[in-house]
Design a protein around this motif. Structure first.
Motif, PDB file in Angstrom:
ATOM      1  N   SER A 153     -94.202 -42.570-110.972  1.00 54.65           N
ATOM      2  CA  SER A 153     -95.292 -42.166-109.105  1.00 54.65           C
ATOM      3  C   SER A 153     -94.271 -42.953-108.109  1.00 54.65           C
ATOM      4  N   ASP A 154     -93.810 -43.740-108.363  1.00 60.22           N
ATOM      5  CA  ASP A 154     -92.737 -44.633-107.912  1.00 60.22           C
ATOM      6  C   ASP A 154     -91.733 -43.437-107.363  1.00 60.22           C
ATOM      7  N   ASP A 155     -91.131 -43.213-108.680  1.00 54.67           N
ATOM      8  CA  ASP A 155     -90.075 -41.979-108.263  1.00 54.67           C
ATOM      9  C   ASP A 155     -89.624 -40.880-107.862  1.00 54.67           C
ATOM     10  N   LEU A 156     -91.571 -40.507-108.040  1.00 53.56           N
ATOM     11  CA  LEU A 156     -92.204 -39.181-107.367  1.00 53.56           C
ATOM     12  C   LEU A 156     -92.493 -39.565-105.776  1.00 53.56           C
ATOM     13  N   THR A 157     -92.921 -40.771-105.544  1.00 54.80           N
ATOM     14  CA  THR A 157     -92.899 -41.053-103.672  1.00 54.80           C
ATOM     15  C   THR A 157     -91.777 -41.410-102.937  1.00 54.80           C
ATOM     16  N   ARG A 158     -90.916 -41.130-103.495  1.00 58.04           N
ATOM     17  CA  ARG A 158     -89.730 -41.339-102.944  1.00 58.04           C
ATOM     18  C   ARG A 158     -89.127 -39.824-102.229  1.00 58.04           C
ATOM     19  N   HIS A 159     -89.392 -39.293-102.632  1.00 55.31           N
ATOM     20  CA  HIS A 159     -88.800 -38.029-103.356  1.00 55.31           C
ATOM     21  C   HIS A 159     -90.304 -36.575-102.736  1.00 55.31           C
ATOM     22  N   ILE A 160     -91.870 -36.973-102.478  1.00 55.00           N
ATOM     23  CA  ILE A 160     -92.800 -36.252-102.249  1.00 55.00           C
ATOM     24  C   ILE A 160     -92.025 -35.012-101.676  1.00 55.00           C
ATOM     25  N   ASP A 161     -92.448 -35.337-100.586  1.00 54.80           N
ATOM     26  CA  ASP A 161     -91.533 -33.944 -98.553  1.00 54.80           C
ATOM     27  C   ASP A 161     -90.950 -33.286-100.206  1.00 54.80           C
ATOM     28  N   GLU A 162     -89.862 -33.584-100.796  1.00 56.23           N
ATOM     29  CA  GLU A 162     -88.732 -32.306-101.103  1.00 56.23           C
ATOM     30  C   GLU A 162     -89.805 -31.661-102.835  1.00 56.23           C
ATOM     31  N   LEU A 163     -90.573 -32.844-103.457  1.00 56.76           N
ATOM     32  CA  LEU A 163     -91.234 -32.103-104.329  1.00 56.76           C
ATOM     33  C   LEU A 163     -91.708 -31.220-104.164  1.00 56.76           C
ATOM     34  N   SER A 164     -92.832 -30.990-103.029  1.00 60.26           N
ATOM     35  CA  SER A 164     -94.238 -30.616-102.997  1.00 60.26           C
ATOM     36  C   SER A 164     -94.227 -29.684-101.884  1.00 60.26           C
ATOM     37  N   SER A 165     -92.543 -29.631-101.129  1.00 62.73           N
ATOM     38  CA  SER A 165     -92.128 -28.247-100.908  1.00 62.73           C
ATOM     39  C   SER A 165     -92.144 -27.566-101.577  1.00 62.73           C
ATOM     40  N   ASP A 166     -92.520 -26.455-100.634  1.00 62.99           N
ATOM     41  CA  ASP A 166     -92.844 -24.454-101.040  1.00 62.99           C
ATOM     42  C   ASP A 166     -92.020 -23.773 -99.996  1.00 62.99           C
ATOM     43  N   LYS A 167     -90.433 -23.566-100.936  1.00 66.29           N
ATOM     44  CA  LYS A 167     -89.379 -22.732 -99.731  1.00 66.29           C
ATOM     45  C   LYS A 167     -89.937 -21.510 -99.165  1.00 66.29           C
ATOM     46  N   VAL A 168     -90.454 -20.897-101.138  1.00 64.56           N
ATOM     47  CA  VAL A 168     -91.626 -19.921-101.039  1.00 64.56           C
ATOM     48  C   VAL A 168     -92.816 -18.980 -99.807  1.00 64.56           C
ATOM     49  N   SER A 169     -93.090 -20.758 -99.666  1.00 63.93           N
ATOM     50  CA  SER A 169     -94.610 -20.197 -99.163  1.00 63.93           C
ATOM     51  C   SER A 169     -93.950 -20.078 -97.267  1.00 63.93           C
ATOM     52  N   GLU A 170     -92.603 -20.237 -97.141  1.00 66.19           N
ATOM     53  CA  GLU A 170     -92.928 -20.211 -95.260  1.00 66.19           C
ATOM     54  C   GLU A 170     -92.366 -18.794 -94.925  1.00 66.19           C
ATOM     55  N   TRP A 171     -92.171 -17.668 -96.379  1.00 67.28           N
ATOM     56  CA  TRP A 171     -92.010 -16.719 -95.518  1.00 67.28           C
ATOM     57  C   TRP A 171     -92.738 -15.755 -97.020  1.00 67.28           C
ATOM     58  N   ILE A 172     -93.309 -15.792 -97.743  1.00 67.78           N
ATOM     59  CA  ILE A 172     -94.102 -15.056 -98.360  1.00 67.78           C
ATOM     60  C   ILE A 172     -95.673 -15.892 -97.997  1.00 67.78           C
ATOM     61  N   LYS A 173     -96.325 -15.725 -97.372  1.00 70.15           N
ATOM     62  CA  LYS A 173     -97.949 -16.609 -97.151  1.00 70.15           C
ATOM     63  C   LYS A 173     -98.672 -16.308 -98.658  1.00 70.15           C
TER      64      LYS A 173
END
Length: 175
Positions: A153-173
């Motif tokens: 979780s320490d490593d994931l916390t540092r990069h959580i925004d990138e890991l949880s970003s969903d580029k596809v949902s920005e243009w396909i809902k």
């Protein structure tokens, strides 16, 4: 911690026939039922109790049915009991701790345990499948997984925004 039993089930088969027994925990009683090929063949009500005594109630009901009844289902069980095989055991209970209520569902199939935890609202759940010989081994494996995730979780916390970003949902809902 409080554990409130919901039900215990055994699923068996003999030759080409399916059987199952259920101990349902109701508000004022436990209803013990025995089914053969999806047909209810025996049922009784007993005093409320815990999951620990359900095995005895189920065994007694099935044994009494097979010894004291006549007919095709009792005969098949009586004459071919060595061919009966246990497919699964399923336990359900509410686990309440610190105001949190979770429905715990444990399915045991030979050397495999499937554990599901579901919140009362049904919105959140967790499921894990473990190869184990007994439930204490399942709990130990679950503890090891939890410890490992704590370190990750320490490593994931540092990069959580990138890991949880969903580029596809920005243009396909989402549907």
């Amino acid at each position: 911690m409080q554990i409130i039993p919901i039900k215990l089930e055994y699923h068996l088969e003999i030759l080409t026939h399916k059987m199952y027994s259920v101990a349902e925990h109701l508000s004022t009683e436990r209803r013990i039922s025995f089914y053969f090929d999806d047909k209810l063949v025996s049922q009784k009500s007993v005093a409320p109790g815990d999951l620990l005594s359900d095995d005895d109630c189920i065994s007694e009901l099935v044994r009494n049915y097979c010894q004291n009844k006549s007919g095709v289902y009792a005969d098949i069980f009586r004459n071919h009991s060595s061919k009966v095989s246990l497919n699964s055991k399923k336990m359900e209970a509410w686990v309440i701790d610190g105001g949190i209520e979770v429905k715990a569902i444990v399915i045991i199939e030979k050397d495999c345990y499937t554990v599901s935890l579901v919140t009362k609202s049904g919105e959140d759940s967790f499921m894990g499948k473990f190869k184990a010989m007994d439930f204490s081994e399942v709990l130990e494996k679950l503890r090891i997984f939890s410890m490992m995730l704590g370190g990750v979780s320490d490593d994931l916390t540092r990069h959580i925004d990138e890991l949880s970003s969903d580029k596809v949902s920005e243009w396909i809902k989402w549907k």
